[in-house]
Design a protein around this motif. Structure first.
Motif, PDB file in Angstrom:
ATOM      1  N   SER A 127       0.824  -1.210   0.000  1.00 50.55           N
ATOM      2  CA  SER A 127       0.000   0.000   0.000  1.00 50.55           C
ATOM      3  C   SER A 127       0.859   1.262   0.000  1.00 50.55           C
ATOM      4  O   SER A 127       0.516   2.268  -0.619  1.00 50.55           O
ATOM      5  N   PHE A 128       2.005   1.196   0.689  1.00 46.57           N
ATOM      6  CA  PHE A 128       2.942   2.315   0.739  1.00 46.57           C
ATOM      7  C   PHE A 128       3.453   2.655  -0.658  1.00 46.57           C
ATOM      8  O   PHE A 128       3.429   3.805  -1.094  1.00 46.57           O
ATOM      9  N   GLN A 129       3.908   1.633  -1.390  1.00 50.09           N
ATOM     10  CA  GLN A 129       4.459   1.859  -2.722  1.00 50.09           C
ATOM     11  C   GLN A 129       3.358   2.102  -3.756  1.00 50.09           C
ATOM     12  O   GLN A 129       3.562   2.885  -4.691  1.00 50.09           O
ATOM     13  N   ALA A 130       2.214   1.456  -3.607  1.00 51.29           N
ATOM     14  CA  ALA A 130       1.105   1.672  -4.545  1.00 51.29           C
ATOM     15  C   ALA A 130       0.646   3.121  -4.494  1.00 51.29           C
ATOM     16  O   ALA A 130       0.375   3.738  -5.536  1.00 51.29           O
ATOM     17  N   ASN A 131       0.582   3.674  -3.282  1.00 54.92           N
ATOM     18  CA  ASN A 131       0.201   5.076  -3.137  1.00 54.92           C
ATOM     19  C   ASN A 131       1.235   5.995  -3.800  1.00 54.92           C
ATOM     20  O   ASN A 131       0.881   6.934  -4.524  1.00 54.92           O
ATOM     21  N   GLY A 132       2.512   5.699  -3.577  1.00 54.84           N
ATOM     22  CA  GLY A 132       3.568   6.511  -4.169  1.00 54.84           C
ATOM     23  C   GLY A 132       3.591   6.433  -5.681  1.00 54.84           C
ATOM     24  O   GLY A 132       3.722   7.459  -6.366  1.00 54.84           O
ATOM     25  N   TYR A 133       3.444   5.228  -6.222  1.00 53.14           N
ATOM     26  CA  TYR A 133       3.472   5.057  -7.676  1.00 53.14           C
ATOM     27  C   TYR A 133       2.274   5.745  -8.346  1.00 53.14           C
ATOM     28  O   TYR A 133       2.408   6.314  -9.434  1.00 53.14           O
ATOM     29  N   SER A 134       1.104   5.654  -7.738  1.00 57.24           N
ATOM     30  CA  SER A 134      -0.088   6.265  -8.335  1.00 57.24           C
ATOM     31  C   SER A 134       0.061   7.776  -8.417  1.00 57.24           C
ATOM     32  O   SER A 134      -0.299   8.396  -9.430  1.00 57.24           O
ATOM     33  N   ILE A 135       0.602   8.377  -7.362  1.00 52.12           N
ATOM     34  CA  ILE A 135       0.801   9.833  -7.360  1.00 52.12           C
ATOM     35  C   ILE A 135       1.877  10.238  -8.362  1.00 52.12           C
ATOM     36  O   ILE A 135       1.708  11.200  -9.120  1.00 52.12           O
ATOM     37  N   PHE A 136       2.976   9.488  -8.382  1.00 50.62           N
ATOM     38  CA  PHE A 136       4.067   9.809  -9.304  1.00 50.62           C
ATOM     39  C   PHE A 136       3.607   9.662 -10.754  1.00 50.62           C
ATOM     40  O   PHE A 136       3.941  10.499 -11.610  1.00 50.62           O
ATOM     41  N   THR A 137       2.843   8.615 -11.049  1.00 51.55           N
ATOM     42  CA  THR A 137       2.351   8.390 -12.411  1.00 51.55           C
ATOM     43  C   THR A 137       1.417   9.513 -12.838  1.00 51.55           C
ATOM     44  O   THR A 137       1.514  10.021 -13.968  1.00 51.55           O
ATOM     45  N   ARG A 138       0.507   9.897 -11.930  1.00 49.76           N
ATOM     46  CA  ARG A 138      -0.398  11.009 -12.235  1.00 49.76           C
ATOM     47  C   ARG A 138       0.386  12.288 -12.530  1.00 49.76           C
ATOM     48  O   ARG A 138       0.130  12.981 -13.516  1.00 49.76           O
ATOM     49  N   ASP A 139       1.365  12.605 -11.684  1.00 47.48           N
ATOM     50  CA  ASP A 139       2.187  13.800 -11.892  1.00 47.48           C
ATOM     51  C   ASP A 139       2.938  13.731 -13.219  1.00 47.48           C
ATOM     52  O   ASP A 139       3.012  14.717 -13.964  1.00 47.48           O
ATOM     53  N   LEU A 140       3.503  12.565 -13.513  1.00 42.69           N
ATOM     54  CA  LEU A 140       4.303  12.398 -14.724  1.00 42.69           C
ATOM     55  C   LEU A 140       3.471  12.626 -15.980  1.00 42.69           C
ATOM     56  O   LEU A 140       3.914  13.293 -16.928  1.00 42.69           O
ATOM     57  N   VAL A 141       2.248  12.095 -15.992  1.00 45.25           N
ATOM     58  CA  VAL A 141       1.369  12.248 -17.155  1.00 45.25           C
ATOM     59  C   VAL A 141       1.094  13.720 -17.430  1.00 45.25           C
ATOM     60  O   VAL A 141       1.225  14.203 -18.568  1.00 45.25           O
ATOM     61  N   PHE A 142       0.736  14.467 -16.385  1.00 46.85           N
ATOM     62  CA  PHE A 142       0.396  15.875 -16.575  1.00 46.85           C
ATOM     63  C   PHE A 142       1.640  16.724 -16.876  1.00 46.85           C
ATOM     64  O   PHE A 142       1.552  17.704 -17.627  1.00 46.85           O
ATOM     65  N   VAL A 143       2.771  16.365 -16.292  1.00 44.18           N
ATOM     66  CA  VAL A 143       4.008  17.097 -16.584  1.00 44.18           C
ATOM     67  C   VAL A 143       4.413  16.898 -18.049  1.00 44.18           C
ATOM     68  O   VAL A 143       4.821  17.858 -18.723  1.00 44.18           O
ATOM     69  N   VAL A 144       4.299  15.682 -18.543  1.00 42.98           N
ATOM     70  CA  VAL A 144       4.627  15.408 -19.948  1.00 42.98           C
ATOM     71  C   VAL A 144       3.694  16.185 -20.871  1.00 42.98           C
ATOM     72  O   VAL A 144       4.136  16.807 -21.853  1.00 42.98           O
ATOM     73  N   LEU A 145       2.395  16.191 -20.557  1.00 47.31           N
ATOM     74  CA  LEU A 145       1.426  16.913 -21.380  1.00 47.31           C
ATOM     75  C   LEU A 145       1.726  18.411 -21.418  1.00 47.31           C
ATOM     76  O   LEU A 145       1.731  19.028 -22.491  1.00 47.31           O
ATOM     77  N   MET A 146       1.976  19.001 -20.244  1.00 47.99           N
ATOM     78  CA  MET A 146       2.224  20.445 -20.216  1.00 47.99           C
ATOM     79  C   MET A 146       3.566  20.788 -20.866  1.00 47.99           C
ATOM     80  O   MET A 146       3.706  21.851 -21.476  1.00 47.99           O
ATOM     81  N   THR A 147       4.534  19.879 -20.776  1.00 47.96           N
ATOM     82  CA  THR A 147       5.826  20.110 -21.425  1.00 47.96           C
ATOM     83  C   THR A 147       5.680  20.084 -22.943  1.00 47.96           C
ATOM     84  O   THR A 147       6.218  20.953 -23.646  1.00 47.96           O
ATOM     85  N   LEU A 148       4.957  19.109 -23.453  1.00 45.60           N
ATOM     86  CA  LEU A 148       4.725  19.024 -24.899  1.00 45.60           C
ATOM     87  C   LEU A 148       3.953  20.241 -25.405  1.00 45.60           C
ATOM     88  O   LEU A 148       4.262  20.789 -26.471  1.00 45.60           O
ATOM     89  N   ALA A 149       2.949  20.663 -24.634  1.00 50.96           N
ATOM     90  CA  ALA A 149       2.177  21.849 -25.021  1.00 50.96           C
ATOM     91  C   ALA A 149       3.064  23.088 -25.053  1.00 50.96           C
ATOM     92  O   ALA A 149       2.953  23.927 -25.958  1.00 50.96           O
ATOM     93  N   SER A 150       3.953  23.209 -24.073  1.00 46.87           N
ATOM     94  CA  SER A 150       4.850  24.369 -24.016  1.00 46.87           C
ATOM     95  C   SER A 150       5.841  24.369 -25.178  1.00 46.87           C
ATOM     96  O   SER A 150       6.153  25.425 -25.744  1.00 46.87           O
ATOM     97  N   ILE A 151       6.350  23.193 -25.520  1.00 45.46           N
ATOM     98  CA  ILE A 151       7.265  23.095 -26.665  1.00 45.46           C
ATOM     99  C   ILE A 151       6.547  23.503 -27.955  1.00 45.46           C
ATOM    100  O   ILE A 151       7.099  24.239 -28.787  1.00 45.46           O
ATOM    101  N   LYS A 152       5.304  23.056 -28.092  1.00 46.61           N
ATOM    102  CA  LYS A 152       4.501  23.432 -29.258  1.00 46.61           C
ATOM    103  C   LYS A 152       4.291  24.946 -29.300  1.00 46.61           C
ATOM    104  O   LYS A 152       4.408  25.573 -30.377  1.00 46.61           O
TER     105      LYS A 152
END
Length: 320
Positions: free
Chosen positions: A177-202
């Motif tokens: 549960s400790f790692q599942a919570n950490g991975y879910s948050i990190f994955t969510r952050d990573l998805v949105f960071v990648v999206l905003m980075t691609l949008a900014s590059i565009k």
């Protein structure tokens, strides 16, 4: 108090006060616009929600941590720890999601000469409120586990799988549960960071080619609307850059804590906490630098208040 805690306390206090004052000013500006019943553009609607999320984030992370450093302990019971943990994590998540949404919308705006991007922009305008609601539900679902496991007034020195915030702790029952919570948050952050980075590059590519095309035209007439969009685009790119930098460090430490260490040390937590409030504290500075309307409104408000004080002083002196 030793030198480390003194520097840490003063730094957190300064960043907290800067973030509270700056975000409150911007939030009040948008409230004034709504009070005057003026219609906000879609980008401004998204932007107007960011100071509120930043305020909640700073109030629920910067304030208690600053008080803790200066020796104020046992501020919260179990229930308030659950509330404050949930409020911080959801506000932090909404901050990244709204920044991503703002960058994606601005990308669609500057590229709207293309029919496909114009269609995307229209859909984003149409489904803006449902998007807000979806993001709030998504982030609440991701962070409910952390809120449930938040406690106060317990000795965490021998507890495994624990996030120790000093004023509250989040204790998970097992490694999964400790790692599942950490991975879910990190994955969510990573998805949105990648999206905003691609949008900014565009956005940067569009601005670059637009500027190159304009320079090739002799004596071009400056388009005020194009200039405003360019300034807004640069502001959003800087916001994204700050977010990627500050929350990138925050998320990297978070991933380390959940994958390498079964117990989180307070110094590492201090570093992560600092970077987690940096975006909220620097956000108003970027907005005030690039948003001419807000700067003008603040100058007008300040000059109006000064003029009112001068009038009152004149009346008093005249009556005397």
């Amino acid at each position: 108090m030793d030198l480390y805690n003194l520097i840490k306390g003063l730094t957190f206090l300064l960043m907290t006060l800067l973030g509270i004052f700056g975000n409150a000013v911007i939030a009040l500006y948008f409230l004034g616009i709504l009070h005057q019943k003026q219609k906000l553009k879609t980008s401004d609607v998204i932007l107007s929600n960011l100071p509120w999320t930043n305020l909640i984030m700073i109030l629920t992370r910067g304030v208690p941590h600053s008080l803790l450093v200066f020796g104020i302990k046992n501020m919260f019971n179990d229930v308030s720890c659950k509330v404050i943990t949930f409020a911080f994590r959801v506000s932090r998540a909404m901050s990244i999601c709204l920044t991503c949404l703002l960058s994606c919308y601005q990308c669609a705006t500057v590229a709207s000469s293309n029919p496909k991007w114009s269609y995307i922009k229209h859909k984003m305008q149409t489904f803006l409120l449902p998007t807000f609601i979806f993001l709030l539900i998504l982030n609440s679902a991701v962070h409910i586990a952390g809120a449930i496991n938040a406690l106060s007034g317990r000795n965490s020195s021998r507890l495994l799988y624990t996030f120790n915030m000093g004023y509250c702790i989040v204790v998970f029952p097992d490694q999964f549960s400790f790692q599942a919570n950490g991975y879910s948050i990190f994955t969510r952050d990573l998805v949105f960071v990648v999206l905003m980075t691609l949008a900014s590059i565009k956005i940067l590519l569009i601005l670059y080619y637009h500027g190159k095309r304009i320079r090739g035209i002799k004596n071009p007439e400056e388009n005020p609307e194009s200039t405003k969009e360019s300034r807004a685009s640069k502001m959003i790119v800087i916001l994204v850059s700050l977010y990627v930098f500050f929350f990138g460090i925050d998320s990297t430490i978070w991933l380390y804590q959940t994958t390498v260490s079964s117990e989180v040390h307070i110094v590492i937590t201090d570093i992560r906490f600092f970077f987690s409030i940096c975006y909220g504290s620097f956000f108003p500075i970027v907005i005030l630098t690039f948003n001419k309307k807000i700067r003008t409104a603040l100058k007008y408000s300040a000059s109006g208040s000064q003029q009112e004080e001068n009038d009152i002083s004149y009346i008093k002196g005249h009556n005397e």
